[in-house]
Every structure is written in structure tokens, then in C-alpha cells.
Design a protein around this motif. Structure first.
Motif, mmCIF file in Angstrom:
data_model
loop_
_atom_site.group_PDB
_atom_site.id
_atom_site.type_symbol
_atom_site.label_atom_id
_atom_site.label_comp_id
_atom_site.label_asym_id
_atom_site.label_seq_id
_atom_site.Cartn_x
_atom_site.Cartn_y
_atom_site.Cartn_z
ATOM 1 N N ALA A 99 -21.882 83.980 34.134
ATOM 2 C CA ALA A 99 -23.125 84.149 34.877
ATOM 3 C C ALA A 99 -24.083 83.065 34.399
ATOM 4 O O ALA A 99 -24.122 82.753 33.208
ATOM 5 N N ALA A 100 -24.848 82.476 35.311
ATOM 6 C CA ALA A 100 -25.703 81.359 34.919
ATOM 7 C C ALA A 100 -27.043 81.398 35.639
ATOM 8 O O ALA A 100 -27.118 81.690 36.836
ATOM 9 N N SER A 101 -28.102 81.089 34.890
ATOM 10 C CA SER A 101 -29.444 80.974 35.444
ATOM 11 C C SER A 101 -30.010 79.615 35.061
ATOM 12 O O SER A 101 -30.069 79.279 33.871
ATOM 13 N N PRO A 102 -30.421 78.792 36.034
ATOM 14 C CA PRO A 102 -30.976 77.473 35.693
ATOM 15 C C PRO A 102 -32.315 77.614 34.975
ATOM 16 O O PRO A 102 -33.105 78.516 35.270
ATOM 17 N N GLY A 133 -21.639 86.900 23.649
ATOM 18 C CA GLY A 133 -22.659 85.987 23.160
ATOM 19 C C GLY A 133 -23.627 85.545 24.233
ATOM 20 O O GLY A 133 -23.626 86.040 25.361
ATOM 21 N N LEU A 134 -24.458 84.582 23.858
ATOM 22 C CA LEU A 134 -25.486 84.023 24.733
ATOM 23 C C LEU A 134 -25.552 82.521 24.463
ATOM 24 O O LEU A 134 -25.436 82.091 23.314
ATOM 25 N N CYS A 135 -25.747 81.742 25.512
ATOM 26 C CA CYS A 135 -25.797 80.298 25.291
ATOM 27 C C CYS A 135 -26.712 79.613 26.290
ATOM 28 O O CYS A 135 -27.012 80.151 27.370
ATOM 29 N N VAL A 136 -27.171 78.435 25.905
ATOM 30 C CA VAL A 136 -27.816 77.493 26.815
ATOM 31 C C VAL A 136 -26.885 76.292 26.912
ATOM 32 O O VAL A 136 -26.669 75.587 25.926
ATOM 33 N N SER A 180 -26.629 81.486 29.914
ATOM 34 C CA SER A 180 -25.469 82.310 30.264
ATOM 35 C C SER A 180 -25.195 83.371 29.209
ATOM 36 O O SER A 180 -24.934 83.038 28.052
ATOM 37 N N PRO A 181 -25.238 84.661 29.592
ATOM 38 C CA PRO A 181 -24.678 85.709 28.733
ATOM 39 C C PRO A 181 -23.176 85.733 28.976
ATOM 40 O O PRO A 181 -22.727 85.717 30.128
ATOM 41 N N THR A 182 -22.377 85.740 27.930
ATOM 42 C CA THR A 182 -20.944 85.549 28.105
ATOM 43 C C THR A 182 -20.112 86.573 27.349
ATOM 44 O O THR A 182 -20.521 87.101 26.323
ATOM 45 N N VAL A 183 -18.927 86.822 27.891
ATOM 46 C CA VAL A 183 -17.883 87.577 27.193
ATOM 47 C C VAL A 183 -16.626 86.729 27.309
ATOM 48 O O VAL A 183 -16.166 86.422 28.408
#
Length: 212
Positions: A99-102, A133-136, A180-183
Motif C-alpha cells: 500500500a502506498a501514499s505519495p 513494518g513501515l517505510c518511506v 508504505s505500511p508493509t507485511v
């Protein structure tokens, strides 16, 4: 009273203007004008990080988010304290979706990223190579991935809400960024995300006592 009403009206207009800016930039991102749109986004503003803005009935689209993998849904009562939240459900351990948010951040600047998350189930039927996790993620002007801000390694919480936190610097050559919050791959799981925040790190001065 009249002055207060004027101030409130002005604030509403400013919020509406900012919202229109965000919508215009996000439409451009979704239709391919990525680099220009990223520059048009409000600086240092995570859009709809609490998932409370509009979302489609099936939860597959949400304001401020231009990409949801098939595992993601925005759902009512899925966030912390019964609020709206983002849910990741997956029964295929080989599947990895994002999932991604600009977002527009200042290159060369240090930021804090954080969110709240909980796992309802988190199983590893195969050797897990991933994480919660969470990333930019950042790309340069040619659209190539460069260094970003990443925090992973968070595991099962057995239904309890916990925090993810990381601090990092946006690369000098970053042209576009997404949150992006990721699994990661390897998990069969249901994970909930809420309250995603990106903000500039505050460097507090260190005071000491010196004796000569």
C-alpha cells in the motif's frame, strides 16, 4: 463573536484550499504525472494517515492513497479505539503486496516515521523473509529506487496495539517519496495499521555543566 466567526470561516477556506491542492496532486500521481505531482503536494504532510477520510464501499480505494495491493482494505472499526483503519489479510505466504501514499519531503532532511499496528494472527508456514513494518521509499529523478527510511522486524502482538518508530534522512537525490505500511513475504496473517505519522525530527540542544 463576529470576529470569531470570521476566523472560523477563514480556517475552513484554508482547509478547503489545501484539500483541493491535495486532490489535484493525487489525481496527477494516479494518472502518470508522478514527479510534477509530488512537487505539488503540501510539504511534510502525511495525507489521511488515520484513514478517516473518504474510502470506497469495498475499502479498496481511499483518499490520499494511490496504491493498495489486493491484501489491503480500509475498514470501519479496524483502527485503534474502534476508529477506521487499514487491514492487511493474506493466506498466501508467497504473496507480497504494498500500500502506498505519495508524500513530499525535503531531501537531505531527517524525519521521524511512526504508526500503530496490531496482529490478529501472524503465522509463518514457510521460512519468513519479511516483516511487519513501515517505510518511506524514495526514487530519484530517473525513477530509480534510492535509499529510504525503513523500519521492519516487528512481530506478533496477539491483538494488542503497539507502535512502530524509526528515524532517518531522506536522500539528497530523492525526487519522489511514498509511505508504505508493509507485511513482508512468508506470512499468513491479519495485520491492522492506524495513525501513520511522518514529521521532521526535532534536534534538541544538549546542555551540560562544565567546570573549569
Amino acid at each position: 463573536m463576529e470576529l470569531l466567526q470570521k476566523i472560523e470561516a477563514s480556517n475552513r477556506k484554508q482547509l478547503l484550499y489545501t484539500r483541493i491542492q491535495c486532490i489535484a496532486a493525487l489525481v496527477a500521481v494516479m494518472t502518470g504525472a508522478g514527479f510534477a505531482a509530488n512537487r505539488e503536494l503540501p510539504l511534510d504532510q502525511m495525507i489521511n494517515g488515520d484513514f478517516e477520510a473518504e474510502f470506497s464501499e469495498e475499502g479498496r480505494k481511499a483518499f490520499g492513497w494511490n496504491r493498495f495491493g489486493a491484501c489491503y482494505r480500509v475498514e470501519k472499526n479496524a483502527g485503534e479505539n474502534g476508529s477506521t483503519g487499514l487491514v492487511w489479510r493474506n493466506d498466501d505466504p508467497k504473496k507480497y503486496e504494498v500500500a502506498a501514499s505519495p508524500i513530499r519531503l525535503e531531501p537531505g532532511t531527517t524525519y521521524e516515521i511512526s504508526c500503530r499496528y496490531k496482529t490478529v494472527r501472524l503465522e509463518t508456514p514457510v521460512k519468513a523473509t519479511g516483516w511487519v513494518g513501515l517505510c518511506v521509499e524514495c526514487k530519484d529523478a530517473d525513477g530509480k529506487y534510492t535509499k529510504g527510511i525503513y523500519q521492519g522486524g516487528y512481530k506478533a502482538t496477539d491483538g494488542a496495539w503497539k507502535g512502530i518508530y524509526q528515524i532517518g534522512t531522506v536522500p539528497e537525490n530523492a525526487a519522489t517519496m511514498t509511505v508504505s505500511p508493509t507485511v513482508g513475504p512468508g506470512f499468513v496473517a491479519e495485520v491492522h495499521f492506524d495513525s501513520i505519522v511522518v514529521k521532521r525530527a526535532v534536534h534538541k540542544p544538549v546542555f551540560g555543566l562544565y567546570v573549569s
